[in-house]
Design a protein around this motif. Structure first.
Motif, PDB file in Angstrom:
ATOM      1  N   GLU A  26       0.832  -1.215   0.000  1.00  0.00           N
ATOM      2  CA  GLU A  26       0.000   0.000   0.000  1.00  0.00           C
ATOM      3  C   GLU A  26       0.860   1.255   0.000  1.00  0.00           C
ATOM      4  O   GLU A  26       0.629   2.182  -0.778  1.00  0.00           O
ATOM      5  CB  GLU A  26      -0.935   0.003   1.215  1.00  0.00           C
ATOM      6  CG  GLU A  26      -1.994  -1.071   1.191  1.00  0.00           C
ATOM      7  CD  GLU A  26      -2.996  -0.894   0.067  1.00  0.00           C
ATOM      8  OE1 GLU A  26      -3.354   0.253  -0.267  1.00  0.00           O
ATOM      9  OE2 GLU A  26      -3.411  -1.926  -0.498  1.00  0.00           O
ATOM     10  N   ASP A  27       1.862   1.287   0.882  1.00  0.00           N
ATOM     11  CA  ASP A  27       2.743   2.456   0.984  1.00  0.00           C
ATOM     12  C   ASP A  27       3.524   2.683  -0.310  1.00  0.00           C
ATOM     13  O   ASP A  27       3.677   3.817  -0.763  1.00  0.00           O
ATOM     14  CB  ASP A  27       3.714   2.307   2.160  1.00  0.00           C
ATOM     15  CG  ASP A  27       3.018   2.310   3.510  1.00  0.00           C
ATOM     16  OD1 ASP A  27       1.832   2.709   3.586  1.00  0.00           O
ATOM     17  OD2 ASP A  27       3.661   1.903   4.496  1.00  0.00           O
ATOM     18  N   THR A  28       3.999   1.606  -0.902  1.00  0.00           N
ATOM     19  CA  THR A  28       4.764   1.704  -2.147  1.00  0.00           C
ATOM     20  C   THR A  28       3.861   2.150  -3.288  1.00  0.00           C
ATOM     21  O   THR A  28       4.274   2.957  -4.132  1.00  0.00           O
ATOM     22  CB  THR A  28       5.435   0.355  -2.469  1.00  0.00           C
ATOM     23  OG1 THR A  28       6.269  -0.005  -1.365  1.00  0.00           O
ATOM     24  CG2 THR A  28       6.282   0.438  -3.733  1.00  0.00           C
ATOM     25  N   MET A  34       0.888   4.187  -8.175  1.00  0.00           N
ATOM     26  CA  MET A  34       0.468   3.010  -8.931  1.00  0.00           C
ATOM     27  C   MET A  34      -0.618   2.276  -8.153  1.00  0.00           C
ATOM     28  O   MET A  34      -0.780   2.485  -6.954  1.00  0.00           O
ATOM     29  CB  MET A  34       1.653   2.059  -9.139  1.00  0.00           C
ATOM     30  CG  MET A  34       2.757   2.591 -10.000  1.00  0.00           C
ATOM     31  SD  MET A  34       4.194   1.498 -10.054  1.00  0.00           S
ATOM     32  CE  MET A  34       3.526   0.057 -10.877  1.00  0.00           C
ATOM     33  N   SER A  35      -1.293   1.405  -8.830  1.00  0.00           N
ATOM     34  CA  SER A  35      -2.263   0.539  -8.178  1.00  0.00           C
ATOM     35  C   SER A  35      -1.523  -0.483  -7.305  1.00  0.00           C
ATOM     36  O   SER A  35      -0.492  -1.014  -7.726  1.00  0.00           O
ATOM     37  CB  SER A  35      -3.076  -0.192  -9.239  1.00  0.00           C
ATOM     38  OG  SER A  35      -3.701  -1.324  -8.717  1.00  0.00           O
ATOM     39  N   PRO A  36      -2.031  -0.784  -6.104  1.00  0.00           N
ATOM     40  CA  PRO A  36      -1.387  -1.811  -5.272  1.00  0.00           C
ATOM     41  C   PRO A  36      -1.242  -3.151  -5.994  1.00  0.00           C
ATOM     42  O   PRO A  36      -0.247  -3.842  -5.832  1.00  0.00           O
ATOM     43  CB  PRO A  36      -2.316  -1.933  -4.064  1.00  0.00           C
ATOM     44  CG  PRO A  36      -2.986  -0.611  -3.982  1.00  0.00           C
ATOM     45  CD  PRO A  36      -3.153  -0.158  -5.411  1.00  0.00           C
ATOM     46  N   GLU A  37      -2.213  -3.487  -6.821  1.00  0.00           N
ATOM     47  CA  GLU A  37      -2.163  -4.750  -7.563  1.00  0.00           C
ATOM     48  C   GLU A  37      -1.009  -4.759  -8.564  1.00  0.00           C
ATOM     49  O   GLU A  37      -0.441  -5.804  -8.851  1.00  0.00           O
ATOM     50  CB  GLU A  37      -3.504  -5.000  -8.274  1.00  0.00           C
ATOM     51  CG  GLU A  37      -3.683  -6.387  -8.788  1.00  0.00           C
ATOM     52  CD  GLU A  37      -3.805  -7.461  -7.710  1.00  0.00           C
ATOM     53  OE1 GLU A  37      -3.586  -8.625  -8.055  1.00  0.00           O
ATOM     54  OE2 GLU A  37      -4.114  -7.154  -6.547  1.00  0.00           O
ATOM     55  N   ASN A  38      -0.631  -3.591  -9.066  1.00  0.00           N
ATOM     56  CA  ASN A  38       0.512  -3.502  -9.983  1.00  0.00           C
ATOM     57  C   ASN A  38       1.840  -3.549  -9.238  1.00  0.00           C
ATOM     58  O   ASN A  38       2.867  -3.852  -9.839  1.00  0.00           O
ATOM     59  CB  ASN A  38       0.436  -2.235 -10.828  1.00  0.00           C
ATOM     60  CG  ASN A  38      -0.643  -2.308 -11.874  1.00  0.00           C
ATOM     61  OD1 ASN A  38      -1.003  -3.390 -12.323  1.00  0.00           O
ATOM     62  ND2 ASN A  38      -1.182  -1.176 -12.249  1.00  0.00           N
ATOM     63  N   ILE A  39       1.823  -3.257  -7.967  1.00  0.00           N
ATOM     64  CA  ILE A  39       3.028  -3.344  -7.143  1.00  0.00           C
ATOM     65  C   ILE A  39       3.331  -4.814  -6.855  1.00  0.00           C
ATOM     66  O   ILE A  39       4.440  -5.286  -7.047  1.00  0.00           O
ATOM     67  CB  ILE A  39       2.857  -2.570  -5.816  1.00  0.00           C
ATOM     68  CG1 ILE A  39       2.638  -1.082  -6.084  1.00  0.00           C
ATOM     69  CG2 ILE A  39       4.027  -2.806  -4.882  1.00  0.00           C
ATOM     70  CD1 ILE A  39       3.794  -0.371  -6.746  1.00  0.00           C
ATOM     71  N   CYS A  40       2.302  -5.517  -6.391  1.00  0.00           N
ATOM     72  CA  CYS A  40       2.477  -6.928  -6.028  1.00  0.00           C
ATOM     73  C   CYS A  40       1.096  -7.560  -5.912  1.00  0.00           C
ATOM     74  O   CYS A  40       0.275  -7.099  -5.103  1.00  0.00           O
ATOM     75  CB  CYS A  40       3.236  -7.013  -4.700  1.00  0.00           C
ATOM     76  SG  CYS A  40       3.501  -8.676  -4.085  1.00  0.00           S
ATOM     77  N   VAL A  62      10.888 -13.966  -8.234  1.00  0.00           N
ATOM     78  CA  VAL A  62       9.503 -14.451  -8.197  1.00  0.00           C
ATOM     79  C   VAL A  62       8.528 -13.508  -8.883  1.00  0.00           C
ATOM     80  O   VAL A  62       7.346 -13.785  -8.949  1.00  0.00           O
ATOM     81  CB  VAL A  62       9.012 -14.753  -6.750  1.00  0.00           C
ATOM     82  CG1 VAL A  62       9.804 -15.874  -6.135  1.00  0.00           C
ATOM     83  CG2 VAL A  62       9.013 -13.508  -5.898  1.00  0.00           C
ATOM     84  N   GLY A  63       9.050 -12.376  -9.384  1.00  0.00           N
ATOM     85  CA  GLY A  63       8.182 -11.542 -10.205  1.00  0.00           C
ATOM     86  C   GLY A  63       8.036 -10.084  -9.820  1.00  0.00           C
ATOM     87  O   GLY A  63       7.307  -9.362 -10.494  1.00  0.00           O
ATOM     88  N   LEU A  64       8.687  -9.610  -8.776  1.00  0.00           N
ATOM     89  CA  LEU A  64       8.590  -8.189  -8.453  1.00  0.00           C
ATOM     90  C   LEU A  64       9.382  -7.393  -9.485  1.00  0.00           C
ATOM     91  O   LEU A  64      10.558  -7.660  -9.708  1.00  0.00           O
ATOM     92  CB  LEU A  64       9.126  -7.899  -7.057  1.00  0.00           C
ATOM     93  CG  LEU A  64       8.237  -8.319  -5.901  1.00  0.00           C
ATOM     94  CD1 LEU A  64       8.875  -7.910  -4.573  1.00  0.00           C
ATOM     95  CD2 LEU A  64       6.855  -7.717  -6.003  1.00  0.00           C
TER      96      LEU A  64
END
Length: 89
Positions: A26-28, A34-40, A62-64
């Motif tokens: 959320e913080d990132t 960006m959308s939280p879903e796009n962060i992780c 793993v995909g970040l």
């Protein structure tokens, strides 16, 4: 009691770790606009918490796909949480 001695306390600790990862997400998201879903994705956050991977290289593996400082911050959060929550082996 399920599984083995200490199962419940370890499960609760992993859920706490997941909550910390989601807070970082959320913080990132706010910081990067960006959308939280796009962060992780939540499923990826759950996998990270349950497998307890913490190195920046493994997190990227793993995909970040984020700036290095964001990944390194997550790495620090997970590393300190593993100690705080007594999940380190």
């Amino acid at each position: 009691m399920r599984g083995y001695p200490g199962f419940e306390s370890r499960a609760k600790a992993k859920e706490t770790l997941l909550e910390r990862i989601m807070k970082w997400r959320e913080d990132t998201a706010i910081a990067l606009k960006m959308s939280p879903e796009n962060i992780c994705r939540e499923s990826l956050a759950r996998r990270i918490a349950y497998t307890k991977i913490y190195s920046s290289e493994a997190l990227c593996g793993v995909g970040l796909r984020l700036p290095n400082d964001a990944v390194e911050e997550l790495s620090r959060i997970i590393s300190s949480s593993l100690v705080d929550l007594e999940l380190a082996r």
